[in-house]
Structures are given as C-alpha cells and as structure tokens.
Design a protein around this motif. Structure first.
Motif, PDB file in Angstrom:
ATOM      1  N   PRO A   1     -13.736  37.512  40.310  1.00  0.00           N
ATOM      2  CA  PRO A   1     -13.297  36.464  41.237  1.00  0.00           C
ATOM      3  C   PRO A   1     -12.381  37.016  42.323  1.00  0.00           C
ATOM      4  O   PRO A   1     -11.748  38.055  42.163  1.00  0.00           O
ATOM      5  CB  PRO A   1     -12.550  35.476  40.328  1.00  0.00           C
ATOM      6  N   LEU A   2     -12.333  36.320  43.449  1.00  0.00           N
ATOM      7  CA  LEU A   2     -11.473  36.696  44.557  1.00  0.00           C
ATOM      8  C   LEU A   2     -10.035  36.851  44.070  1.00  0.00           C
ATOM      9  O   LEU A   2      -9.520  36.001  43.347  1.00  0.00           O
ATOM     10  CB  LEU A   2     -11.540  35.632  45.658  1.00  0.00           C
ATOM     11  N   GLY A   3      -9.400  37.960  44.462  1.00  0.00           N
ATOM     12  CA  GLY A   3      -8.035  38.234  44.033  1.00  0.00           C
ATOM     13  C   GLY A   3      -7.959  39.180  42.858  1.00  0.00           C
ATOM     14  O   GLY A   3      -6.869  39.631  42.492  1.00  0.00           O
ATOM     15  N   GLU A   4      -9.113  39.511  42.244  1.00  0.00           N
ATOM     16  CA  GLU A   4      -9.160  40.469  41.155  1.00  0.00           C
ATOM     17  C   GLU A   4      -9.923  41.712  41.605  1.00  0.00           C
ATOM     18  O   GLU A   4     -10.704  41.669  42.559  1.00  0.00           O
ATOM     19  CB  GLU A   4      -9.848  39.861  39.926  1.00  0.00           C
ATOM     20  N   ASP A   5      -9.683  42.832  40.920  1.00  0.00           N
ATOM     21  CA  ASP A   5     -10.360  44.077  41.268  1.00  0.00           C
ATOM     22  C   ASP A   5     -11.839  44.014  40.878  1.00  0.00           C
ATOM     23  O   ASP A   5     -12.202  43.431  39.853  1.00  0.00           O
ATOM     24  CB  ASP A   5      -9.713  45.264  40.541  1.00  0.00           C
ATOM     25  N   ASP A   6     -12.674  44.656  41.693  1.00  0.00           N
ATOM     26  CA  ASP A   6     -14.085  44.851  41.359  1.00  0.00           C
ATOM     27  C   ASP A   6     -14.260  46.307  40.937  1.00  0.00           C
ATOM     28  O   ASP A   6     -14.374  47.198  41.785  1.00  0.00           O
ATOM     29  CB  ASP A   6     -14.984  44.546  42.559  1.00  0.00           C
ATOM     30  N   PRO A   7     -14.233  46.622  39.633  1.00  0.00           N
ATOM     31  CA  PRO A   7     -14.286  48.024  39.205  1.00  0.00           C
ATOM     32  C   PRO A   7     -15.608  48.688  39.549  1.00  0.00           C
ATOM     33  O   PRO A   7     -16.657  48.044  39.668  1.00  0.00           O
ATOM     34  CB  PRO A   7     -14.078  47.953  37.689  1.00  0.00           C
ATOM     35  N   LEU A   8     -15.536  50.009  39.700  1.00  0.00           N
ATOM     36  CA  LEU A   8     -16.711  50.834  39.966  1.00  0.00           C
ATOM     37  C   LEU A   8     -17.362  51.211  38.636  1.00  0.00           C
ATOM     38  O   LEU A   8     -16.679  51.636  37.697  1.00  0.00           O
ATOM     39  CB  LEU A   8     -16.299  52.097  40.723  1.00  0.00           C
ATOM     40  N   VAL A   9     -18.692  51.091  38.578  1.00  0.00           N
ATOM     41  CA  VAL A   9     -19.434  51.415  37.356  1.00  0.00           C
ATOM     42  C   VAL A   9     -20.476  52.482  37.694  1.00  0.00           C
ATOM     43  O   VAL A   9     -21.335  52.273  38.546  1.00  0.00           O
ATOM     44  CB  VAL A   9     -20.130  50.174  36.769  1.00  0.00           C
ATOM     45  N   ILE A  10     -20.380  53.647  37.036  1.00  0.00           N
ATOM     46  CA  ILE A  10     -21.352  54.733  37.196  1.00  0.00           C
ATOM     47  C   ILE A  10     -21.969  54.996  35.828  1.00  0.00           C
ATOM     48  O   ILE A  10     -21.373  55.698  34.992  1.00  0.00           O
ATOM     49  CB  ILE A  10     -20.690  56.007  37.749  1.00  0.00           C
ATOM     50  N   PRO A  11     -23.134  54.458  35.537  1.00  0.00           N
ATOM     51  CA  PRO A  11     -23.696  54.546  34.184  1.00  0.00           C
ATOM     52  C   PRO A  11     -23.872  55.968  33.664  1.00  0.00           C
ATOM     53  O   PRO A  11     -23.835  56.185  32.445  1.00  0.00           O
ATOM     54  CB  PRO A  11     -25.053  53.836  34.331  1.00  0.00           C
ATOM     55  N   GLN A  12     -24.059  56.951  34.535  1.00  0.00           N
ATOM     56  CA  GLN A  12     -24.303  58.318  34.067  1.00  0.00           C
ATOM     57  C   GLN A  12     -23.064  58.983  33.472  1.00  0.00           C
ATOM     58  O   GLN A  12     -23.184  60.022  32.816  1.00  0.00           O
ATOM     59  CB  GLN A  12     -24.844  59.181  35.212  1.00  0.00           C
ATOM     60  N   LEU A  13     -21.886  58.441  33.677  1.00  0.00           N
ATOM     61  CA  LEU A  13     -20.662  59.040  33.152  1.00  0.00           C
ATOM     62  C   LEU A  13     -20.435  58.611  31.705  1.00  0.00           C
ATOM     63  O   LEU A  13     -20.841  57.527  31.291  1.00  0.00           O
ATOM     64  CB  LEU A  13     -19.456  58.639  33.998  1.00  0.00           C
ATOM     65  N   SER A  14     -19.733  59.453  30.951  1.00  0.00           N
ATOM     66  CA  SER A  14     -19.419  59.097  29.561  1.00  0.00           C
ATOM     67  C   SER A  14     -18.411  57.953  29.513  1.00  0.00           C
ATOM     68  O   SER A  14     -18.392  57.167  28.566  1.00  0.00           O
ATOM     69  CB  SER A  14     -18.868  60.322  28.825  1.00  0.00           C
ATOM     70  N   GLN A  15     -17.527  57.878  30.510  1.00  0.00           N
ATOM     71  CA  GLN A  15     -16.600  56.745  30.662  1.00  0.00           C
ATOM     72  C   GLN A  15     -16.901  56.122  32.027  1.00  0.00           C
ATOM     73  O   GLN A  15     -16.297  56.503  33.030  1.00  0.00           O
ATOM     74  CB  GLN A  15     -15.147  57.219  30.572  1.00  0.00           C
ATOM     75  N   PRO A  16     -17.822  55.184  32.067  1.00  0.00           N
ATOM     76  CA  PRO A  16     -18.449  54.816  33.344  1.00  0.00           C
ATOM     77  C   PRO A  16     -17.669  53.843  34.221  1.00  0.00           C
ATOM     78  O   PRO A  16     -18.056  53.625  35.362  1.00  0.00           O
ATOM     79  CB  PRO A  16     -19.760  54.171  32.893  1.00  0.00           C
ATOM     80  N   ILE A  17     -16.575  53.241  33.725  1.00  0.00           N
ATOM     81  CA  ILE A  17     -15.918  52.180  34.487  1.00  0.00           C
ATOM     82  C   ILE A  17     -14.549  52.657  34.962  1.00  0.00           C
ATOM     83  O   ILE A  17     -13.722  53.105  34.173  1.00  0.00           O
ATOM     84  CB  ILE A  17     -15.764  50.895  33.655  1.00  0.00           C
ATOM     85  N   MET A  18     -14.322  52.559  36.275  1.00  0.00           N
ATOM     86  CA  MET A  18     -13.048  52.977  36.861  1.00  0.00           C
ATOM     87  C   MET A  18     -12.575  51.912  37.839  1.00  0.00           C
ATOM     88  O   MET A  18     -13.388  51.260  38.510  1.00  0.00           O
ATOM     89  CB  MET A  18     -13.196  54.308  37.600  1.00  0.00           C
ATOM     90  N   GLY A  19     -11.270  51.747  37.942  1.00  0.00           N
ATOM     91  CA  GLY A  19     -10.701  50.767  38.848  1.00  0.00           C
ATOM     92  C   GLY A  19      -9.417  51.267  39.469  1.00  0.00           C
ATOM     93  O   GLY A  19      -8.960  52.385  39.190  1.00  0.00           O
ATOM     94  N   PRO A  20      -8.788  50.474  40.335  1.00  0.00           N
ATOM     95  CA  PRO A  20      -7.525  50.868  40.964  1.00  0.00           C
ATOM     96  C   PRO A  20      -6.426  51.080  39.929  1.00  0.00           C
ATOM     97  O   PRO A  20      -6.482  50.571  38.808  1.00  0.00           O
ATOM     98  CB  PRO A  20      -7.205  49.679  41.885  1.00  0.00           C
ATOM     99  N   VAL A  21      -5.395  51.834  40.326  1.00  0.00           N
ATOM    100  CA  VAL A  21      -4.241  52.103  39.471  1.00  0.00           C
ATOM    101  C   VAL A  21      -3.040  51.353  40.047  1.00  0.00           C
ATOM    102  O   VAL A  21      -2.720  51.482  41.233  1.00  0.00           O
ATOM    103  CB  VAL A  21      -3.934  53.612  39.407  1.00  0.00           C
ATOM    104  N   TRP A  22      -2.380  50.576  39.181  1.00  0.00           N
ATOM    105  CA  TRP A  22      -1.233  49.764  39.602  1.00  0.00           C
ATOM    106  C   TRP A  22       0.021  50.214  38.869  1.00  0.00           C
ATOM    107  O   TRP A  22      -0.032  50.665  37.724  1.00  0.00           O
ATOM    108  CB  TRP A  22      -1.495  48.288  39.294  1.00  0.00           C
ATOM    109  N   SER A  23       1.160  50.060  39.524  1.00  0.00           N
ATOM    110  CA  SER A  23       2.439  50.346  38.879  1.00  0.00           C
ATOM    111  C   SER A  23       2.818  49.180  37.980  1.00  0.00           C
ATOM    112  O   SER A  23       2.223  48.096  38.061  1.00  0.00           O
ATOM    113  CB  SER A  23       3.527  50.552  39.937  1.00  0.00           C
ATOM    114  N   PRO A  24       3.824  49.352  37.088  1.00  0.00           N
ATOM    115  CA  PRO A  24       4.265  48.222  36.255  1.00  0.00           C
ATOM    116  C   PRO A  24       4.718  47.013  37.078  1.00  0.00           C
ATOM    117  O   PRO A  24       4.671  45.883  36.591  1.00  0.00           O
ATOM    118  CB  PRO A  24       5.434  48.822  35.451  1.00  0.00           C
ATOM    119  N   LYS A  25       5.131  47.265  38.334  1.00  0.00           N
ATOM    120  CA  LYS A  25       5.546  46.165  39.208  1.00  0.00           C
ATOM    121  C   LYS A  25       4.395  45.617  40.043  1.00  0.00           C
ATOM    122  O   LYS A  25       4.595  44.848  40.977  1.00  0.00           O
ATOM    123  CB  LYS A  25       6.676  46.633  40.128  1.00  0.00           C
ATOM    124  N   LYS A  26       3.180  46.046  39.705  1.00  0.00           N
ATOM    125  CA  LYS A  26       1.971  45.582  40.377  1.00  0.00           C
ATOM    126  C   LYS A  26       1.866  46.076  41.822  1.00  0.00           C
ATOM    127  O   LYS A  26       1.271  45.420  42.684  1.00  0.00           O
ATOM    128  CB  LYS A  26       1.865  44.048  40.342  1.00  0.00           C
TER     129      LYS A  26
END
Length: 402
Positions: free
Chosen positions: A265-290
C-alpha cells in the motif's frame, strides 16, 4: 624474445599458456616444460630444439617471462591470469578449481564469471607474449601521459557509447508521474499557475539525467515525457525513470526482467524480489528513528530488435532511483563504474543492483571497482538472464519474508 615465427598465433599461444593452469600452475616451475619448442624459443629469445632438455636457468627464465607478461596486463584482467597461473599468495591452491573458487568467493562472482574473465585474460596475455613488449614500464622519453583534454575526450566517447548518445541522436526520457489524487492543484493544466513538472515523481533524477546527458553529448536531442504522454518508439535511447508503481512505461518491460517489486500500500516500501538469489527479497534500510539510511539502486539495460537501447532506472524509493542515475552519470566515480560494467558484460543486456546511501541530504553511490555491485545479471540474444555477481549477503536490508 625472438621475432614472431609465422605459425605462432594469439589463439595458439593462449591455448599453450592454458596448459600451465593445471595442478599447481607456475608454483611448480617445471610445468613450463609442457610448452612447445617454438613458444619456448620465442619467450627465451634463443632457439630451443623440439625435445631438448631444459636447464634450471631456462625453466626459471620461462617462468619469469610469463610472470612479467602477466604483470603487464590491465587491471581488469591481470588478477584472473595471476590466479589461474598461481602467481598470488592470497589464492594459492594446488588446483585450478580451488584457486578460481577462492577468487569467486573473494569477489562475490559466480563461477562462470570467473571462467569467462579468465578466458579473456589469457587471450590478452597471448597478445602480450606475442608482441614481445618489454616487461619494464616505459620511461618518460618513450611514453606521454594523455593531457587532461585528451582524457576528457576519451571519457566522453565512453559515456556516449554506453548511453547510445551521439550527435543528432535522440534520447527520450519517460519519468514517473504522481497519481492524480496525490498531485498539487497547480499540476493541472487548468490551474492558473500550472507547472508541468509538478506531476513528475522523480524530479531530482530527471534533472540529474538531463544535465548529465547534456554534458556528455550536447548535440543530441533529449526530450522528457510523463508515461501518459509517451507513445513514440523511434528514439535511439529510451531512459525510463522510476519504478513500476508510478511509471506505466516501466511496467511494460517487467515481463522481460529477472526481478519484480512486491506491491504494498501507498506509504509502505515495495521490496525488490530476485528469485535467482538464495535470499531473494531486499528492501530499504531504516534507522531505529525511521530515518532512511540505504535504498537499492536498480539499473537495467535492454536492447530492442529495432535498435533502441532501453535503460530502466529503478529503486524501492526515490533515493534508489537517483542512485541508479548517479552510478553512470556522476563524475570520475561513474567513469570507473562504466569501465567495470563494460568489462564485465560488454554490450549485452544487464541488470545491476547496488546500495545507495543517504548522507545528510546527499545521495552517495558505490564505487563498483572497489566493492562490486550487490547483484549483476546479464543475457545475450534475449536468452534468460544469468547471475554473474552475487554480493547480496553484504546488504543490511535482506528480508526473510514479504
């Protein structure tokens, strides 16, 4: 070295030198005795008869000549030849497979990437051996460093070739647009203070790309469009800015790509998915303070059958989109990145994923020659994309679930 005998060719020498990779390579100097007499004669500078027993001095002389020729290779290939021939301590192993796997682990490359680069390295090494160029670096009376203007001309040509930008050529940019319900009132043509660019979502990237292209090829025609405005297909280069959520043109190319963005939904991250990777889902990195610390920059190149070259600049957020643009349009660092990618994939289609950091209000991009990309994939002739480099494990934004 002796003058080149007529039957010594680059391919012949490359194949001869590859026999030295077996087992311990040049860590076992007598391995050079497998070389043919003509190549031994050429390297030593004195005739060697077929079947003639070699002295210890001759054996070490051959080892030194081959090692010297290897050191003369360019930075992009020298390491691969040195590792294969077992001339480095860091990747010293008794077998070629062990050495190549050690290098692959160190660089984060797939094994096939190491083998491909190795083949190119031995072709270059054969040229070096055949040319008979001295191993010593030429002194100042024999070599003239290029002037600043000459170096800039070379860089401009490299960038023009990479972006398929040439004088009188046409480059079209299709930039993402803000959904109508999210736009300010002055983004409407009916508003008395109408601003056309107020509907563009990745405006920083659009300005950066247009400025960069003007710098590398001022005589090219560069036009910009929102996805809803663009219906042309005759550009030399099509640059699509912004990911699929707000760019319909990007969505048209998704079926050809080895990744997708998981819609949220709008306002949330859209993670990247690369099926060929062993860990296929990656997203932005946020600090504890967002606070946003890192995003993913995804740059893809596709070549259409009609000749148009398509560049897709994406990210999970706008930070990643700008980072994708800066990878190859941002001064000396971009020149190094360009040469890295060109050396890896040539003119083939590719997908490159890298982290992009925010430092204050500035966007910082990776130097690929220093750390390599997170992911590099390539294809030729519209075949499926193959994984060449996988450093994704170093990224902090790995997600275990969507």
């Amino acid at each position: 070295m002796l003058a080149n005998p007529s039957n010594l060719t680059v391919d012949f020498i490359a194949n001869e030198l590859k026999t030295l990779r077996k087992g311990a390579g040049l860590d076992n100097p007598p391995a050079v005795t497998v070389l043919g007499s003509e190549l031994r004669s050429h390297l030593l500078g004195t005739p060697v008869a077929p079947g003639e027993e070699m002295s210890a001095d001759q054996i070490m002389g051959l080892v030194q000549e081959i090692a010297s020729a290897t050191r003369m290779l360019g930075d992009g290939l020298r390491l691969f030849a040195e590792v294969d021939l077992n001339l480095t301590q860091e990747h010293n192993h008794p077998t070629l497979t062990g050495r190549q796997e050690s290098l692959a682990s160190h660089l984060g490359y797939a094994s096939k990437t190491i083998r491909r680069k190795s083949e190119r390295a031995f072709q270059a090494l054969a040229v070096q051996v055949l040319s008979g160029t001295p191993a010593a670096v030429p002194n100042h009376t024999e070599y003239r460093w290029p002037t600043k203007g000459e170096e800039q001309d070379v860089l401009a040509n490299d960038f023009q070739k990479f972006w398929n930008a040439h004088p009188q050529g046409r480059l079209d940019i299709v930039c993402s647009e803000i959904p109508e319900e999210e736009r300010p009132c002055f983004a409407s043509p009916s508003d008395r203070n109408y601003l056309r660019y107020a509907k563009f979502a990745d405006l920083d990237t659009l300005i950066h790309v247009k400025t960069g292209l003007a710098g590398i090829c001022p005589d090219a025609t560069v036009r910009d469009f929102a996805p809803s405005e663009y219906h042309d297909t005759n550009a030399d280069t099509l640059i699509v800015i912004g990911g699929p959520p707000w760019n319909a043109k990007y969505r048209e190319f998704l079926p050809q790509l080895p990744f997708h963005f998981e819609p949220h939904p709008l306002g949330e991250d859209d993670p990247l998915v690369i099926p060929q990777l062993s860990q296929p889902i990656m997203g932005p990195v946020w600090s504890p303070k967002k606070d946003l610390l890192e995003d993913l920059a995804i740059l893809s190149r596709l070549t259409l059958t009609q000749g148009t070259v398509v560049y897709l600049l994406g990210g999970c957020l706008t930070l990643g989109v700008l980072g994708a643009a800066k990878l190859f349009l941002h001064g000396p660092q971009s020149a190094r990145n360009l040469r890295y990618v060109t050396d890896m994939v040539g003119e083939e289609d590719f997908v490159l994923v890298s982290e992009t950091r925010r430092v204050g209000g500035l966007t910082d991009t990776v130097d690929l020659t220093a750390v390599g990309p997170l992911v590099l994939m390539t294809r030729s002739n519209n075949s499926p994309f193959e994984l060449l480099v996988d450093n994704s494990r170093r990224y902090e934004g790995i997600l275990t679930s969507s």
